[in-house]
Design a protein around this motif. Structure first.
Motif, short mmCIF file in Angstrom:
data_model
loop_
_atom_site.label_atom_id
_atom_site.label_comp_id
_atom_site.label_asym_id
_atom_site.label_seq_id
_atom_site.Cartn_x
_atom_site.Cartn_y
_atom_site.Cartn_z
N SER A 239 0.82 -1.21 0.00
CA SER A 239 0.00 0.00 0.00
C SER A 239 0.85 1.26 0.00
O SER A 239 0.37 2.34 -0.34
CB SER A 239 -0.93 -0.01 1.21
N SER A 240 2.13 1.13 0.37
CA SER A 240 3.02 2.30 0.43
C SER A 240 3.63 2.63 -0.92
O SER A 240 4.35 3.62 -1.05
CB SER A 240 4.16 2.03 1.43
N ALA A 241 3.35 1.82 -1.96
CA ALA A 241 3.95 2.06 -3.27
C ALA A 241 3.51 3.40 -3.83
O ALA A 241 2.33 3.77 -3.74
CB ALA A 241 3.56 0.94 -4.23
N LYS A 242 4.44 4.14 -4.42
CA LYS A 242 4.13 5.47 -4.95
C LYS A 242 3.31 5.37 -6.22
O LYS A 242 2.38 6.15 -6.44
CB LYS A 242 5.43 6.22 -5.22
N TYR A 243 3.66 4.41 -7.07
CA TYR A 243 2.94 4.25 -8.33
C TYR A 243 2.36 2.84 -8.44
O TYR A 243 1.18 2.62 -8.24
CB TYR A 243 3.86 4.54 -9.52
N LEU A 244 3.23 1.88 -8.75
CA LEU A 244 2.81 0.48 -8.84
C LEU A 244 3.57 -0.33 -7.79
O LEU A 244 4.74 -0.05 -7.51
CB LEU A 244 3.11 -0.09 -10.22
N SER A 245 2.90 -1.31 -7.22
CA SER A 245 3.56 -2.19 -6.26
C SER A 245 4.39 -3.21 -7.03
O SER A 245 3.85 -4.02 -7.79
CB SER A 245 2.51 -2.90 -5.40
N GLU A 246 5.70 -3.15 -6.85
CA GLU A 246 6.59 -4.03 -7.59
C GLU A 246 6.58 -5.43 -6.97
O GLU A 246 7.00 -5.62 -5.84
CB GLU A 246 8.02 -3.47 -7.60
N ASP A 247 6.15 -6.37 -7.76
CA ASP A 247 6.03 -7.75 -7.28
C ASP A 247 7.15 -8.65 -7.77
O ASP A 247 7.20 -9.82 -7.39
CB ASP A 247 4.70 -8.35 -7.76
N HIS A 248 8.03 -8.15 -8.62
CA HIS A 248 8.98 -9.05 -9.27
C HIS A 248 10.40 -8.51 -9.21
O HIS A 248 10.64 -7.31 -9.01
CB HIS A 248 8.60 -9.26 -10.74
N GLU A 249 11.32 -9.44 -9.36
CA GLU A 249 12.73 -9.13 -9.63
C GLU A 249 13.17 -9.98 -10.81
O GLU A 249 12.41 -10.83 -11.29
CB GLU A 249 13.60 -9.44 -8.40
N TYR A 250 14.40 -9.75 -11.25
CA TYR A 250 14.95 -10.51 -12.37
C TYR A 250 16.13 -11.35 -11.91
O TYR A 250 16.82 -11.02 -10.96
CB TYR A 250 15.43 -9.58 -13.48
N ILE A 251 16.36 -12.43 -12.63
CA ILE A 251 17.59 -13.20 -12.49
C ILE A 251 18.17 -13.35 -13.90
O ILE A 251 17.57 -14.03 -14.75
CB ILE A 251 17.36 -14.58 -11.86
N ILE A 252 19.28 -12.67 -14.15
CA ILE A 252 19.90 -12.69 -15.47
C ILE A 252 20.90 -13.85 -15.51
O ILE A 252 21.70 -14.02 -14.59
CB ILE A 252 20.60 -11.36 -15.77
N ILE A 253 20.87 -14.62 -16.58
CA ILE A 253 21.70 -15.82 -16.69
C ILE A 253 22.63 -15.71 -17.90
O ILE A 253 22.17 -15.48 -19.02
CB ILE A 253 20.84 -17.10 -16.83
N TYR A 254 23.92 -15.87 -17.65
CA TYR A 254 24.93 -15.94 -18.71
C TYR A 254 25.80 -17.17 -18.48
O TYR A 254 25.94 -17.65 -17.35
CB TYR A 254 25.83 -14.70 -18.70
N THR A 255 26.42 -17.63 -19.55
CA THR A 255 27.40 -18.70 -19.44
C THR A 255 28.77 -18.17 -19.83
O THR A 255 28.89 -17.10 -20.43
CB THR A 255 27.06 -19.88 -20.37
N ARG A 256 29.80 -18.92 -19.50
CA ARG A 256 31.14 -18.58 -19.98
C ARG A 256 31.24 -18.94 -21.47
O ARG A 256 31.83 -18.19 -22.26
CB ARG A 256 32.18 -19.34 -19.16
N LYS A 257 30.68 -20.08 -21.84
CA LYS A 257 30.69 -20.53 -23.24
C LYS A 257 29.43 -21.32 -23.47
O LYS A 257 29.33 -22.48 -23.08
CB LYS A 257 31.94 -21.37 -23.52
N LEU A 258 28.47 -20.71 -24.14
CA LEU A 258 27.13 -21.29 -24.25
C LEU A 258 27.14 -22.64 -24.93
O LEU A 258 26.37 -23.54 -24.57
CB LEU A 258 26.21 -20.32 -25.02
N THR A 259 28.03 -22.84 -25.91
CA THR A 259 28.07 -24.12 -26.61
C THR A 259 28.54 -25.27 -25.73
O THR A 259 28.32 -26.44 -26.06
CB THR A 259 28.99 -24.03 -27.84
N ASP A 260 29.19 -24.95 -24.60
CA ASP A 260 29.67 -25.99 -23.68
C ASP A 260 28.75 -26.21 -22.48
O ASP A 260 28.99 -27.09 -21.66
CB ASP A 260 31.07 -25.64 -23.15
N TRP A 261 27.70 -25.41 -22.38
CA TRP A 261 26.84 -25.45 -21.19
C TRP A 261 25.51 -26.11 -21.49
O TRP A 261 24.93 -25.92 -22.57
CB TRP A 261 26.60 -24.04 -20.67
N ALA A 262 25.03 -26.90 -20.57
CA ALA A 262 23.71 -27.52 -20.70
C ALA A 262 22.95 -27.32 -19.40
O ALA A 262 23.46 -27.64 -18.32
CB ALA A 262 23.85 -29.01 -21.01
N ILE A 263 21.76 -26.79 -19.51
CA ILE A 263 20.95 -26.57 -18.31
C ILE A 263 20.34 -27.89 -17.86
O ILE A 263 20.04 -28.77 -18.68
CB ILE A 263 19.84 -25.52 -18.59
N ASN A 264 20.20 -28.07 -16.57
CA ASN A 264 19.57 -29.27 -16.03
C ASN A 264 18.05 -29.13 -16.12
O ASN A 264 17.51 -28.04 -15.97
CB ASN A 264 19.97 -29.49 -14.57
#
Length: 553
Positions: free
Chosen positions: A178-203
């Motif tokens: 209720s204290s939000a000035k404009y919109l109540s922010e409900d989210h954050e981000y998690i940015i994902i990078y690899t050292r070498k994408l061709t060598d990386w596989a996500i589980n």
């Protein structure tokens, strides 16, 4: 590729090279086994580290043992929201950061906006994290809208835009503010990078009971549980317009209007002969191909939206910290910690049971908590490295890890003491020691000789790893004091570091009489040499002068 410029960038682009290399000094090692629980073991070292000190210098100190070996990095840096009340002072006016900016950026730093300051602070740290990350590793960074756009451009520059994986949206709140000035922010981000994408596989994510609930076996098929699939699809298929006669006698003239059967008529009847078509209980239903649970991926492709129901929210994280530390003080120190379930999700996607995980903005130690949880769940041997610059590194960060090791933390926010701990869990608590070189570039005589030897060995061979695995050879393996200079032999090259803190060393014929190792080439460090260049070349010796020729990390 677009690049981001800001005031002070030219001063910090290569600043990671100027950061002094300092040693890591183990203050004690904590073990969780009942025989030694709580005991200090200063002469032991654990694979798990908690380091108290500036994270820029700590990351530099980790290079000799961990460059290119960290498989998963998670950091939760200051968001730079301008909130003065947070312990990180995330408008980057922390006195330590201000002193650093004055030293590195100089007078120009007086005109920096808070975004300039944040970028100046982050850039060299990200450069060192890039060096530590394995080629098949990934880095996950929590951020919000204050610096998300700037961080993305900087990461493109350091890690490469082609190594960007995705941006996850985490819904962190379950109710509007209720204290939000404009919109109540409900989210954050998690940015994902690899050292070498061709060598990386996500589980893949493990399948849930809800996802498997749709699989049944009403016809007792010996291949096990299955679910019906839709035979019709909207994509045009030239062979997908045939009629079908059901076993019960019903004639289906063709697929529904605007759609096509997924398979050809020949393929369809082949599937039916293999009992891969379900006709309904009465044999007159619309035919449905069977999808067997045993044949689907034994995991789920992760999505980019993570709800608080799946991975927790900020209130859950606060309760976790307070429950474990049993202190209301921790609530005032960490107003926005991350829930353990969130970090567990990151580690599930980005690490395997034997990997090294690094968090250089450790805070209350949530990352170590998540590592311990996963190891207990799957029997893994993941190792953590935490770095925390604030004074609570011992009283909160290490204390939380200590208590988790002595307990079984089970949601919702209860701590249960383990009476029969299955294995020893441990960590070494370290501080930053002496700088290897003084301001004039000379070797600091206060640095222990073994630290110097490890440093030379690494800069020459790039053999990173734990000291137990890659420690230079012990002088005790030689017959006399002169050959104690031997570091080791790698790729048919023998390395000697002829150094005495209180006296100058000279590479001469007398010193060579102590060289006993057989090798195709010799690299010998000394303060001076009296041997002619032709002699050195003839005997395959490379002379390196101390300290001039010592490489700087």
């Amino acid at each position: 590729m677009p690049t981001l410029n800001w005031i002070g960038k030219d001063k910090v682009v290569n600043h990671h090279l100027d950061v002094p290399y300092r040693t890591l000094d183990t203050q004690y090692t904590f073990q969780s086994c009942k025989q030694t629980a709580g005991d200090s073991a200063p002469n032991m070292e654990s694979d798990n580290l908690i380091i108290h000190g500036d994270n820029l210098e700590a990351l530099k100190a980790l290079l000799p043992h961990y460059e290119g070996r960290v498989k998963c990095i998670y950091i939760d840096p200051p968001y730079n929201t301008g909130n003065e009340g947070w312990v990180y002072n995330d408008n980057v006016n922390d006195p330590k950061i201000k002193r650093w900016l004055n030293n590195v950026v100089g007078k120009e730093g007086e005109d920096l906006s808070r975004h300039d300051k944040w970028l100046c602070m982050m850039y060299p740290r990200l450069k060192l994290l890039h060096k530590l990350l394995a080629e098949d590793g990934a880095i996950f960074i929590s951020i919000d809208d204050s610096e998300q756009a700037n961080l993305k451009l900087v990461m493109d520059e350091i890690f490469g835009a082609n190594n960007f994986v995705s941006t996850v949206i985490w819904r962190k709140n379950y109710a509007p503010k209720s204290s939000a000035k404009y919109l109540s922010e409900d989210h954050e981000y998690i940015i994902i990078y690899t050292r070498k994408l061709t060598d990386w596989a996500i589980n893949l994510m493990p399948r849930t009971e809800k996802q498997d609930k749709a699989y049944k076996n009403p016809d007792n098929d010996p291949r096990g549980l299955w679910r019906p699939n839709n035979l019709a699809a909207r994509n045009f298929y030239s062979k997908g317009t045939y009629s079908i006669e059901c076993p019960g006698g019903r004639i289906i003239a063709g697929p529904p209007p605007g759609s096509y059967w997924r398979v050809s008529e020949e393929k369809f009847w082949d599937m039916n002969r293999d009992n891969r078509i379900w006709w309904g209980k009465d044999g007159n239903g619309v035919p449905a191909p069977k999808i067997f649970l045993s044949e689907v991926k034994q995991g789920v492709v992760p999505q980019t939206f993570w709800s608080y129901e799946e991975v927790g929210h900020t209130q859950e994280a606060k309760k976790e910290v307070i429950s474990i530390l049993d202190s209301q003080a921790s609530d005032s120190v960490f107003s926005t910690p991350k829930p353990v379930r969130l970090i567990e999700r990151i580690l599930q996607l980005g690490s395997k049971p034997g990997d090294i995980i690094l968090d250089s903005f450790a805070g209350s130690g949530t990352t170590a908590h998540a590592v311990l949880n996963l190891n207990r769940q799957d029997g893994g041997k993941r190792k953590f490295i935490l770095v925390e610059m604030e004074d609570y590194a011992e009283t909160i960060t290490a204390e939380r890890v200590r208590r988790v090791m002595l307990s079984n933390f089970t949601p919702p926010h209860q701590l249960h003491i383990i009476d029969d701990q299955p294995e020893t869990e441990s960590f070494s608590y370290c501080t930053l020691g002496e700088s290897l070189f003084d301001e004039e570039g000379n070797i600091n005589p206060a640095v222990p000789i073994e630290k110097l030897r490890e440093y030379i060995w690494f800069t020459e061979t790039r053999l990173g790893g734990t000291p137990q695995l890659y420690k230079p050879q012990s002088p005790a393996t030689h017959e006399d004091a002169g050959t104690s200079y031997w570091l080791g032999t790698c790729d048919d090259t023998a390395y000697y570091f002829c150094y005495e803190p209180e006296a100058a060393t000279t590479l001469n014929l007398s010193l060579l009489t102590h060289i006993r190792e057989r090798a195709g080439q010799y690299i010998i460090y000394a303060d001076a040499s009296t041997l002619a260049d032709t002699f050195l070349q003839q005997h395959r010796i490379i002379f390196k002068k101390i300290p001039r020729d010592i490489s700087r990390l």
